[in-house]
Design a protein around this motif. Sequence first.
Motif, PDB file in Angstrom:
ATOM      1  N   VAL A 182       0.851  -1.202   0.000  1.00 42.18           N
ATOM      2  CA  VAL A 182       0.000   0.000   0.000  1.00 42.18           C
ATOM      3  C   VAL A 182       0.885   1.250   0.000  1.00 42.18           C
ATOM      4  O   VAL A 182       0.626   2.218  -0.734  1.00 42.18           O
TER       5      VAL A 182
ATOM      6  N   ASN B 116       2.879   1.274  -3.275  1.00 40.35           N
ATOM      7  CA  ASN B 116       1.957   1.053  -4.392  1.00 40.35           C
ATOM      8  C   ASN B 116       2.459  -0.026  -5.375  1.00 40.35           C
ATOM      9  O   ASN B 116       2.544   0.192  -6.572  1.00 40.35           O
ATOM     10  N   SER B 117       2.800  -1.196  -4.792  1.00 37.96           N
ATOM     11  CA  SER B 117       3.321  -2.291  -5.614  1.00 37.96           C
ATOM     12  C   SER B 117       2.337  -3.459  -5.622  1.00 37.96           C
ATOM     13  O   SER B 117       1.996  -4.010  -4.571  1.00 37.96           O
ATOM     14  N   SER B 118       1.892  -3.815  -6.834  1.00 39.18           N
ATOM     15  CA  SER B 118       0.941  -4.933  -6.929  1.00 39.18           C
ATOM     16  C   SER B 118       1.633  -6.282  -6.696  1.00 39.18           C
ATOM     17  O   SER B 118       0.996  -7.235  -6.227  1.00 39.18           O
TER      18      SER B 118
ATOM     19  N   ALA C  90       1.708  -6.809  -3.079  1.00 38.36           N
ATOM     20  CA  ALA C  90       0.337  -7.085  -2.615  1.00 38.36           C
ATOM     21  C   ALA C  90      -0.029  -8.545  -2.861  1.00 38.36           C
ATOM     22  O   ALA C  90      -0.624  -9.203  -1.990  1.00 38.36           O
ATOM     23  N   LEU C  91       0.348  -9.052  -4.054  1.00 40.15           N
ATOM     24  CA  LEU C  91       0.052 -10.457  -4.368  1.00 40.15           C
ATOM     25  C   LEU C  91       0.821 -11.397  -3.451  1.00 40.15           C
ATOM     26  O   LEU C  91       0.274 -12.390  -2.963  1.00 40.15           O
TER      27      LEU C  91
ATOM     28  N   TRP D 154      -2.117 -18.467   3.019  1.00 37.58           N
ATOM     29  CA  TRP D 154      -1.582 -19.784   3.377  1.00 37.58           C
ATOM     30  C   TRP D 154      -1.311 -19.892   4.882  1.00 37.58           C
ATOM     31  O   TRP D 154      -1.504 -20.956   5.467  1.00 37.58           O
TER      32      TRP D 154
ATOM     33  N   LEU E 292      -4.685 -20.445   6.336  1.00 38.21           N
ATOM     34  CA  LEU E 292      -5.179 -21.783   5.969  1.00 38.21           C
ATOM     35  C   LEU E 292      -4.501 -22.867   6.807  1.00 38.21           C
ATOM     36  O   LEU E 292      -5.169 -23.773   7.309  1.00 38.21           O
TER      37      LEU E 292
ATOM     38  N   VAL F 129      -6.405   4.983   1.615  1.00 40.01           N
ATOM     39  CA  VAL F 129      -5.579   3.770   1.481  1.00 40.01           C
ATOM     40  C   VAL F 129      -6.221   2.829   0.463  1.00 40.01           C
ATOM     41  O   VAL F 129      -7.361   2.392   0.657  1.00 40.01           O
ATOM     42  N   THR F 130      -5.515   2.564  -0.613  1.00 39.13           N
ATOM     43  CA  THR F 130      -6.048   1.633  -1.619  1.00 39.13           C
ATOM     44  C   THR F 130      -5.050   0.505  -1.855  1.00 39.13           C
ATOM     45  O   THR F 130      -3.842   0.736  -1.956  1.00 39.13           O
ATOM     46  N   ILE F 131      -5.587  -0.680  -1.948  1.00 42.41           N
ATOM     47  CA  ILE F 131      -4.726  -1.842  -2.241  1.00 42.41           C
ATOM     48  C   ILE F 131      -4.410  -1.825  -3.733  1.00 42.41           C
ATOM     49  O   ILE F 131      -5.340  -1.722  -4.560  1.00 42.41           O
ATOM     50  N   PRO F 132      -3.121  -1.899  -4.084  1.00 40.39           N
ATOM     51  CA  PRO F 132      -2.760  -1.768  -5.511  1.00 40.39           C
ATOM     52  C   PRO F 132      -3.037  -3.020  -6.340  1.00 40.39           C
ATOM     53  O   PRO F 132      -2.156  -3.562  -6.981  1.00 40.39           O
ATOM     54  N   LEU F 133      -4.277  -3.498  -6.260  1.00 39.76           N
ATOM     55  CA  LEU F 133      -4.649  -4.685  -7.034  1.00 39.76           C
ATOM     56  C   LEU F 133      -5.969  -4.418  -7.750  1.00 39.76           C
ATOM     57  O   LEU F 133      -6.916  -3.922  -7.137  1.00 39.76           O
TER      58      LEU F 133
ATOM     59  N   ASP G  55      -6.505  -8.769 -11.220  1.00 41.69           N
ATOM     60  CA  ASP G  55      -5.385  -9.361 -10.446  1.00 41.69           C
ATOM     61  C   ASP G  55      -5.924 -10.331  -9.396  1.00 41.69           C
ATOM     62  O   ASP G  55      -5.400 -11.428  -9.222  1.00 41.69           O
TER      63      ASP G  55
ATOM     64  N   TRP H 176      -5.315 -14.300  -8.957  1.00 45.42           N
ATOM     65  CA  TRP H 176      -4.804 -14.848  -7.691  1.00 45.42           C
ATOM     66  C   TRP H 176      -5.733 -15.949  -7.160  1.00 45.42           C
ATOM     67  O   TRP H 176      -5.287 -17.018  -6.761  1.00 45.42           O
TER      68      TRP H 176
ATOM     69  N   THR I   3      -4.665 -19.849  -6.767  1.00 48.19           N
ATOM     70  CA  THR I   3      -4.791 -20.445  -5.420  1.00 48.19           C
ATOM     71  C   THR I   3      -5.739 -21.644  -5.449  1.00 48.19           C
ATOM     72  O   THR I   3      -5.471 -22.666  -4.813  1.00 48.19           O
TER      73      THR I   3
ATOM     74  N   ILE J  32     -12.621 -25.637   2.273  1.00 46.71           N
ATOM     75  CA  ILE J  32     -12.001 -24.416   1.759  1.00 46.71           C
ATOM     76  C   ILE J  32     -11.801 -24.525   0.242  1.00 46.71           C
ATOM     77  O   ILE J  32     -12.026 -23.557  -0.491  1.00 46.71           O
TER      78      ILE J  32
ATOM     79  N   PHE K 198     -13.298 -22.082  -2.567  1.00 48.67           N
ATOM     80  CA  PHE K 198     -12.465 -21.355  -3.523  1.00 48.67           C
ATOM     81  C   PHE K 198     -12.836 -21.689  -4.971  1.00 48.67           C
ATOM     82  O   PHE K 198     -12.704 -20.819  -5.838  1.00 48.67           O
TER      83      PHE K 198
END
Lengths: 253, 66
Positions: free
Chosen positions: A25, A28-30, A33-34, A42, A45, B1-5, B9, B13, B17, B47, B51
């Motif tokens: 955040v 600002n890197s995707s 984030a991934l 995980w 989980l 605040v924003t998630i950069p996805l 994307d 993901w 997964t 799970i 998913f």
Amino acid sequence: MRPQSVRLINSLLLANGTTALLFSVIVNSSILALIGLGLVFWGALFLYIEPQKYVQARILNSSTKSPLDTLSQLTTALNYSGKAIYLPPRYFPHPGNEKVFINWGQSEHLPPLDTVNRAEVLMNDPLGLCVTPPGLALANLYEQELGTQFMELDLYDLPEKISKIITEDLEIAKTFDMSFESNIITIHATDHIYQDLCSPSRGAKSALCCPLCSSVAVALSRTLNTPITVENLQATRQDGSLVVRYKSIEEAL
Amino acid sequence: VTIPLSFRDIAIWVTVTTIILIITAELVSHKYGEIGIYIARKRLNRITVLFILLAVFVNAIVLLYF
């Protein structure tokens, strides 16, 4: 892997994942984030699929062996070494509390329906011992896992359902098969957890075999609603296989 | 605040997964005789199914709206 190590790895995954998400955040890197999303997922989980409590088989066997041996010694000393009969639910006012009737001497009598209801341990007519079978609680656990009672099950559904519970849900044995031939029911289990408890000498002479054999006898007596006896028991230590033959009795022996 | 996805994307993901979860659930199942792995298999399967549904849902949205 030890539970402490697993918990440490899970905590590290969660902590690193959260940090990566926070940094993603800020910078600002995707990609970050991934990565963070993956680590958090995980970590969570692994925490979720971690079994609640596992007891080593040797602890389970060591703690169960002495009470079973004591019961076996007592019945032998008091000469209750006759045929053991697993009584069906129709003998009892409340289901889930079935008992096993162990004949005195070498006799093979089936107690009358009304005499068992009195909840007596020592019975005079016929002479015998009416005790809780070693596998009763396990059989109740099968029903809990199954979500229904054995009494409501069809006989032809029983092998598949009980096999699933024993191998997949409770992981008592690696494989489990049940077959019917007239009034003889045969089970074959491999690599089961009660290998140290299951000895042919104990099982063949009375009902006080291992909890697995006993629980299957209880399950059969509930499904068939007939008295069940353990006819033959073969247990091999090498591959941990167990073959038990049960007999369903319709009338008095 | 924003998630950069972006939604795309997240869809990728979720799909990746889900594939990993399906393979894991299949490999640790009793059908392969893996009874030495101490995990709550029922929960893992639950799970995985969740998913799979999520992957179908997000990919359907991506296909329809993006």
